[in-house]
Structure formats: structure tokens, C-alpha cells
Scaffold this motif. Structure first.
Motif, PDB file in Angstrom:
ATOM      1  N   HIS A   1       0.800  -1.089  -0.040  1.00 49.89           N
ATOM      2  CA  HIS A   1      -0.017  -0.139  -0.055  1.00 49.89           C
ATOM      3  C   HIS A   1       0.974   1.276  -0.094  1.00 49.89           C
ATOM      4  O   HIS A   1       0.762   2.219  -0.807  1.00 49.89           O
ATOM      5  CB  HIS A   1      -1.100   0.047   1.281  1.00 49.89           C
ATOM      6  CG  HIS A   1      -1.769   1.075   1.065  1.00 49.89           C
ATOM      7  ND1 HIS A   1      -2.701   1.386   0.153  1.00 49.89           N
ATOM      8  CD2 HIS A   1      -2.444   1.715   2.268  1.00 49.89           C
ATOM      9  CE1 HIS A   1      -3.449   2.428   0.399  1.00 49.89           C
ATOM     10  NE2 HIS A   1      -3.214   2.620   1.716  1.00 49.89           N
ATOM     11  N   ARG A   2       1.753   1.347   1.061  1.00 46.61           N
ATOM     12  CA  ARG A   2       2.811   2.621   1.238  1.00 46.61           C
ATOM     13  C   ARG A   2       4.110   1.966   1.675  1.00 46.61           C
ATOM     14  O   ARG A   2       3.983   1.115   2.472  1.00 46.61           O
ATOM     15  CB  ARG A   2       2.124   3.749   1.852  1.00 46.61           C
ATOM     16  CG  ARG A   2       0.657   4.049   1.479  1.00 46.61           C
ATOM     17  CD  ARG A   2       0.303   5.089   2.451  1.00 46.61           C
ATOM     18  NE  ARG A   2      -1.239   5.391   1.996  1.00 46.61           N
ATOM     19  CZ  ARG A   2      -2.191   5.603   2.945  1.00 46.61           C
ATOM     20  NH1 ARG A   2      -2.121   5.709   4.250  1.00 46.61           N
ATOM     21  NH2 ARG A   2      -3.347   5.965   2.290  1.00 46.61           N
ATOM     22  N   VAL A   3       4.964   2.584   1.536  1.00 51.32           N
ATOM     23  CA  VAL A   3       6.299   2.607   2.106  1.00 51.32           C
ATOM     24  C   VAL A   3       6.941   3.755   2.164  1.00 51.32           C
ATOM     25  O   VAL A   3       7.345   4.666   1.211  1.00 51.32           O
ATOM     26  CB  VAL A   3       7.055   1.359   1.127  1.00 51.32           C
ATOM     27  CG1 VAL A   3       7.231   1.804  -0.270  1.00 51.32           C
ATOM     28  CG2 VAL A   3       8.634   1.079   1.806  1.00 51.32           C
ATOM     29  N   PHE A   4       7.705   3.920   3.282  1.00 47.27           N
ATOM     30  CA  PHE A   4       8.501   5.025   3.671  1.00 47.27           C
ATOM     31  C   PHE A   4      10.010   4.785   3.971  1.00 47.27           C
ATOM     32  O   PHE A   4      10.127   3.748   4.562  1.00 47.27           O
ATOM     33  CB  PHE A   4       7.819   5.909   4.854  1.00 47.27           C
ATOM     34  CG  PHE A   4       8.671   6.834   5.583  1.00 47.27           C
ATOM     35  CD1 PHE A   4       8.721   8.238   5.270  1.00 47.27           C
ATOM     36  CD2 PHE A   4       9.714   6.544   6.405  1.00 47.27           C
ATOM     37  CE1 PHE A   4       9.456   9.064   5.867  1.00 47.27           C
ATOM     38  CE2 PHE A   4      10.581   7.381   6.957  1.00 47.27           C
ATOM     39  CZ  PHE A   4      10.560   8.928   6.534  1.00 47.27           C
ATOM     40  N   TRP A   5      10.808   5.377   3.550  1.00 47.31           N
ATOM     41  CA  TRP A   5      12.344   5.000   3.912  1.00 47.31           C
ATOM     42  C   TRP A   5      13.322   6.169   4.077  1.00 47.31           C
ATOM     43  O   TRP A   5      12.767   7.184   3.409  1.00 47.31           O
ATOM     44  CB  TRP A   5      13.065   4.055   2.835  1.00 47.31           C
ATOM     45  CG  TRP A   5      13.216   4.552   1.491  1.00 47.31           C
ATOM     46  CD1 TRP A   5      14.500   5.016   1.242  1.00 47.31           C
ATOM     47  CD2 TRP A   5      12.509   4.570   0.250  1.00 47.31           C
ATOM     48  NE1 TRP A   5      14.471   5.222  -0.243  1.00 47.31           N
ATOM     49  CE2 TRP A   5      13.106   5.206  -0.627  1.00 47.31           C
ATOM     50  CE3 TRP A   5      10.846   4.414   0.114  1.00 47.31           C
ATOM     51  CZ2 TRP A   5      12.603   5.462  -1.820  1.00 47.31           C
ATOM     52  CZ3 TRP A   5      10.297   4.625  -1.017  1.00 47.31           C
ATOM     53  CH2 TRP A   5      10.998   4.973  -2.112  1.00 47.31           C
ATOM     54  N   SER A   6      13.980   6.228   5.001  1.00 49.05           N
ATOM     55  CA  SER A   6      15.073   7.195   4.976  1.00 49.05           C
ATOM     56  C   SER A   6      16.347   6.740   5.556  1.00 49.05           C
ATOM     57  O   SER A   6      16.388   5.881   6.424  1.00 49.05           O
ATOM     58  CB  SER A   6      14.582   8.247   6.198  1.00 49.05           C
ATOM     59  OG  SER A   6      15.514   9.204   6.457  1.00 49.05           O
TER      60      SER A   6
ATOM     61  N   ALA B   1       8.955   8.306   0.103  1.00 43.71           N
ATOM     62  CA  ALA B   1       7.905   7.264   0.294  1.00 43.71           C
ATOM     63  C   ALA B   1       7.344   6.918  -1.180  1.00 43.71           C
ATOM     64  O   ALA B   1       7.249   7.862  -2.066  1.00 43.71           O
ATOM     65  CB  ALA B   1       6.878   7.981   1.109  1.00 43.71           C
ATOM     66  N   ILE B   2       6.772   5.819  -1.269  1.00 42.92           N
ATOM     67  CA  ILE B   2       5.996   5.364  -2.532  1.00 42.92           C
ATOM     68  C   ILE B   2       4.499   5.229  -1.883  1.00 42.92           C
ATOM     69  O   ILE B   2       4.539   4.366  -1.130  1.00 42.92           O
ATOM     70  CB  ILE B   2       6.789   4.157  -3.155  1.00 42.92           C
ATOM     71  CG1 ILE B   2       8.018   4.410  -3.754  1.00 42.92           C
ATOM     72  CG2 ILE B   2       5.591   3.625  -4.389  1.00 42.92           C
ATOM     73  CD1 ILE B   2       8.550   3.397  -4.547  1.00 42.92           C
ATOM     74  N   VAL B   3       3.846   5.860  -2.690  1.00 40.96           N
ATOM     75  CA  VAL B   3       2.250   5.650  -2.115  1.00 40.96           C
ATOM     76  C   VAL B   3       1.409   5.647  -3.408  1.00 40.96           C
ATOM     77  O   VAL B   3       1.662   5.684  -4.376  1.00 40.96           O
ATOM     78  CB  VAL B   3       1.842   7.067  -1.222  1.00 40.96           C
ATOM     79  CG1 VAL B   3       2.505   7.128   0.034  1.00 40.96           C
ATOM     80  CG2 VAL B   3       2.102   8.297  -2.092  1.00 40.96           C
ATOM     81  N   GLU B   4       0.049   5.465  -3.128  1.00 39.45           N
ATOM     82  CA  GLU B   4      -1.013   5.133  -4.095  1.00 39.45           C
ATOM     83  C   GLU B   4      -1.366   6.408  -4.926  1.00 39.45           C
ATOM     84  O   GLU B   4      -1.925   6.461  -6.114  1.00 39.45           O
ATOM     85  CB  GLU B   4      -2.207   4.693  -3.380  1.00 39.45           C
ATOM     86  CG  GLU B   4      -2.994   5.467  -2.747  1.00 39.45           C
ATOM     87  CD  GLU B   4      -2.613   5.747  -1.288  1.00 39.45           C
ATOM     88  OE1 GLU B   4      -3.252   6.317  -0.506  1.00 39.45           O
ATOM     89  OE2 GLU B   4      -1.260   5.311  -0.780  1.00 39.45           O
ATOM     90  N   GLY B   5      -1.062   7.907  -4.498  1.00 44.21           N
ATOM     91  CA  GLY B   5      -1.241   8.885  -4.940  1.00 44.21           C
ATOM     92  C   GLY B   5      -0.977   9.953  -3.981  1.00 44.21           C
ATOM     93  O   GLY B   5      -1.059   9.806  -2.714  1.00 44.21           O
ATOM     94  N   GLU B   6      -1.104  11.332  -4.392  1.00 39.95           N
ATOM     95  CA  GLU B   6      -1.115  12.325  -3.735  1.00 39.95           C
ATOM     96  C   GLU B   6      -2.393  12.513  -2.673  1.00 39.95           C
ATOM     97  O   GLU B   6      -3.094  13.771  -3.083  1.00 39.95           O
ATOM     98  CB  GLU B   6      -0.645  13.546  -4.422  1.00 39.95           C
ATOM     99  CG  GLU B   6       0.913  13.494  -4.804  1.00 39.95           C
ATOM    100  CD  GLU B   6       1.487  14.798  -5.027  1.00 39.95           C
ATOM    101  OE1 GLU B   6       1.686  15.695  -4.289  1.00 39.95           O
ATOM    102  OE2 GLU B   6       1.702  14.749  -6.377  1.00 39.95           O
TER     103      GLU B   6
END
Length: 487
Positions: free
Chosen positions: A115-120, A168-173
Motif C-alpha cells: 500500500h505504502r512504503v516510507f524510507w530514510s 515514500a511510495i504511495v498510491e497517490g497524492e
């Protein structure tokens, strides 16, 4: 002429898209956004053969898959790669949000939808602590097989260099997607208070407003610009009143924006990430990893070289102070207290008067509090009272501070066979985000009668050069056996 063309075509019969894909692989690996025209030029240079646009486009897609992997496999390898990365750099931060998979109202075990992924990366987290307390955030659309958006947060060091700190890669803004990104950004990266955040949430503002009125560093400048805005129309005035002056005027923002009005920093990194937007998800994450490693390695070497050469402050700060020194010679200074804190200065020959409070780091011109660098009026006061002007340079501009921005080091990932086994659920793509259009995007150009087949003339074979048939139906293309196979 026809025989020559037939011989030329037969000499390149094995020059199919797979062969060309292998040939251009280094180009695609270096720049995933390479233009199709560049591929055509490369093939012409290497093989002395002009490939069609469509064949070059298909070749690029095959090469991208060979270099960066298949989309389906990429979703499965994403948690594997991120787990390996956090194992090698433990203080990096990753948040993956998945959704369950159902089959006939029953949840499928061991399979989840990304669904979503966040990375730093940890070096980026460390870097932000020594950058300006300011981040710019923006999103950019993902292309190719699946829809989505790449969200990015950018900081800036004391030498005006951009430093990406989170992705982050998400489904949309969407509002939920931005909440996911900003919550994790606040939790893991921007952990201190008083940090300014700039976004393009008001990107519909008229170009004239964005170009001039926001850069009012003093209340007097704001009043003049606001009057001009009112002359353009009451709609502009009411729109800005609803936003609030603290969000769009430097004179009232409390210095949180450090002179930045738009998302110009993050737009720069978006141009760098443009090629990555065509790649599978794991390739996008890997792209940020290796690009940031390159950035940190290069900027760290540059910063330490400046220190060895005796530079105390960044090039940006040095140039600004030198320029202010040149303009401080024609300023008359009057001191108003015994502690050398409050001054009034008069610029000659126009007679403009400004008040300076060194203790509060304030000057009526606005530049002192916006940039955290001594303006020409502050430098004049320091010269008049023999004060050390370096006291009024913010630490972020010191070379020692800039060296700390890039002191974090990325760790090589190594061969995947050396990674610890992954025991989590299998991650798959969200099929609702899959694009239905296959192949090269169709042109939306309106076709008039000039594009009709009657106007273009009859079809001509590329093998024999004769009209009336294509290469696939050419008698010469089949060879001698096509007529002598029967007895």
C-alpha cells in the motif's frame, strides 16, 4: 536499387530488439530516462543501421527489465532488500504498510498487497541535524505499469546544496498518503521543533503573486506589494488573506523559511529522479540508495578539501558577507545603548534609515533575520564599534558544520546470497493501480485527412522495395524454399 535494399535488410536480420537491448544496456543503466532518439543514434553509430522508433522504444523497455528487474518480481523483492539494508545500516528507518488479500471473502495467508512504503537512510537522518531547520516536500507521479506517487523531503546545507532526507511510495497524492509520509518524517527525521515545512499546497496561486509579493522582507515592502495586489483584483487579495500572511510573506514568517518561498529545492531533485519514475519499486529504492551514496561521498570530499584550504565558512556565506562589506562603506552609524546592541544607521547618499538590534538578530532591512548572515548594516555597526562580525553568522554556514552534514557513510549491500533469509509475507502489487494501456502510449494528436492512407500512398516493402505488400509478405523474404517445397 531494390537488390541493394534487400541485401542491406538481410545483413541485419539478426539485429532484433533483444540484441539491441543487450547493446544499449550500459546506457539504460546509467540513465533510465534516456530518450528513444538517443537509442536510435546509438544503434546507428554501432551497427550503421537506422532502427525504427517503435523498435527502439520496445528495445528500451526490454533493457529496463533486464537491468532493473520485472515489475512483479520487484514487489516481492522490496521487503527483502529493505530488510537487508536496515541490517547493514540499523538506524535507517523503514515503514511498510500493506493490505490483506482476499479470495471469496477469506483472507489469503502469507500474501499482502503493498500500500505504502516510507524510507530514510541513516546518513540522511544525521545530515538533517546539521542542515537548515527547513524541509521542502513534494510529490511526483510514477509511470509505466502501475500508478502511484513518489514523495520526497529535501533539506539544504549551509552551502545551498540540496540534501534528500526521506522518501515514500504511495498510491497517490491523497490526504491519507501525505499524512503517512509526514507522520513518519516527523517521527524519524524532523524530530526537533521549530522546523519550517514548505509544500506546493497553494500551487494555484497566480504567477504574479508567487513571483513578487511573497518576497517582502519588511512590513513596508509588504504594504506596497499588497497595494499592487489589490490593484490587480480583489479576488487575489481575498485569496491571500485566507492563507494568512505568516504563510506567504517573509516579513511575518518568523524566519522559518530562511528566504525560501517555493518548492524550488525539491523540484531540482525531482528532475534527478525523473528517470527512476519509470522503474519498478525496488529499483526506485535502490536508485535513491546509490545516488545518495554518490552525493555524500562527493560532498564530503569537497567539504574537507575546503577545510584543508583554510575556509572557515561556506562559499555561499563568504560571497554574501564580502558583498555586504563592499556596500557597508557609505553607512553612518549611531549607537543607542552602552551594551553595543541597538543602533541606527543611515545609508548615504539616499538617507534611508534602519534600526539594528544585535541581541535580537534583527535589522529593518530584513536580510539579517531571514538569512542569519550579517547584512551590510550589521557589518557597518561591527566595524564602527570594533565588534566581531563572525558572532552573527549562523553555525549552519560554518565548514565544520557542513562536514558533519556528510559524515554519515553508506554501507555496500553486497551480494544477495549473503543476506539473512527473509521470512515475512509475500508482497504483491496493488492490481487496482495497474494501468490498462499496454505498449507505447498512443498519440492524442488529431488526425486530419493528410494522415489517411490514401494521402500517404501505397505500402512499400522494405525488403524488395516494391509497392503493394509489406516485408512480412515479401516473396524474397521467405527465401528460395518457399516456391520449391512442393514436388
Amino acid at each position: 536499387m531494390a537488390n541493394t535494399r534487400a541485401a542491406w535488410a538481410r545483413s541485419h536480420a539478426k539485429l532484433d530488439s533483444d540484441t539491441i537491448a543487450d547493446a544499449i544496456r550500459p546506457l539504460v543503466e546509467a540513465d533510465p530516462s534516456i530518450k528513444v532518439k538517443s537509442i536510435i543514434t546509438e544503434v546507428q553509430s554501432r551497427f550503421n543501421y537506422t532502427v525504427s522508433y517503435r523498435k527502439a522504444w520496445l528495445t528500451k523497455q526490454k533493457s529496463v527489465v533486464k537491468v532493473f528487474g520485472d515489475w512483479k518480481v520487484s514487489y516481492q523483492t522490496l521487503p527483502v532488500w529493505l530488510k537487508a539494508m536496515t541490517a547493514k545500516m540499523p538506524r535507517s528507518r523503514v515503514q511498510i504498510k500493506t493490505l490483506p488479500v482476499y479470495r471469496e471473502s477469506e483472507e489469503v495467508q502469507g500474501v499482502r498487497v503493498l500500500h505504502r512504503v516510507f524510507w530514510s537512510f541513516y546518513p540522511c537522518i544525521v545530515a538533517f541535524r546539521h542542515c537548515k531547520p527547513l524541509v521542502q516536500v513534494d510529490g511526483t507521479h510514477l509511470y509505466r505499469k502501475y500508478k502511484g506517487a513518489l514523495l520526497v523531503a529535501i533539506a539544504q546545507d549551509g552551502n545551498q546544496n540540496i540534501v534528500p532526507v526521506a522518501f515514500a511510495i504511495v498510491e497517490g497524492e491523497t490526504a491519507d498518503a501525505w499524512e503517512f509520509f509526514l507522520t513518519n518524517l516527523r517521527r524519524y527525521v524532523v524530530t526537533i521543533d521549530g522546523v519550517g515545512i514548505i509544500s506546493d499546497r497553494h500551487n494555484s496561486i497566480d504567477a504574479a503573486i508567487a513571483r513578487s509579493n511573497g518576497y517582502s522582507r519588511t512590513e513596508q515592502e509588504y504594504n506596497k506589494n499588497y497595494q499592487r495586489l489589490q490593484e490587480r483584483g480583489e479576488a487575489y487579495m481575498h485569496w491571500c488573506d485566507e492563507i494568512g500572511v505568516d504563510r506567504w510573506v517573509l516579513a511575518f514568517d518568523g524566519g522559518h523559511r530562511w528566504g525560501h518561498m517555493m518548492t524550488n529545492l525539491v523540484e531540482c531533485i525531482n528532475s534527478v529522479m525523473k528517470g527512476a519514475r519509470n522503474l519498478p519499486v525496488t529499483a526506485i529504492v535502490r536508485f535513491t540508495f546509490y545516488r545518495l551514496n554518490e552525493l555524500f561521498t562527493r560532498k564530503s570530499a569537497e567539504a574537507h578539501e575546503h577545510v584543508r584550504n583554510g575556509f572557515t565558512y561556506s562559499e555561499f556565506a563568504t560571497k554574501r558577507v564580502e558583498e555586504s562589506f563592499r556596500r557597508a562603506g557609505s553607512i553612518v552609524v549611531n549607537r543607542f545603548d552602552r551594551r553595543n546592541e541597538v543602533f541606527e544607521v543611515r545609508e548615504m547618499p539616499d538617507g534611508s534609515i534602519y534600526t539594528i538590534n544585535l541581541a535580537q538578530r534583527h535589522c529593518d532591512c530584513g536580510h539579517f533575520q531571514v538569512e542569519r548572515l550579517p547584512c551590510r548594516h550589521v557589518l557597518a555597526c561591527c566595524a564602527n564599534q570594533r565588534l566581531d562580525w563572525q558572532v552573527y553568522v549562523h553555525d549552519v554556514y560554518k565548514m565544520s558544520k557542513i562536514c558533519k552534514v556528510y559524515r554519515g557513510e553508506f554501507v555496500p549491500m553486497g551480494d544477495p546470497s549473503t543476506w539473512a533469509p527473509y521470512e515475512g509475507a509475500k508482497v504483491i502489487a496493488n492490481w487496482t493501480l495497474r494501468r490498462t494501456i499496454k505498449g507505447r502510449p498512443k498519440s492524442t494528436r488529431y488526425l486530419n485527412e493528410m494522415y489517411s492512407r490514401d494521402m500517404r500512398g501505397s505500402r512499400r516493402c522494405t525488403t524488395c522495395g516494391k509497392e503493394g505488400h509489406s516485408r512480412s509478405r515479401c516473396p524474397q523474404h521467405a527465401g528460395p524454399s518457399s516456391t520449391g517445397g512442393q514436388s
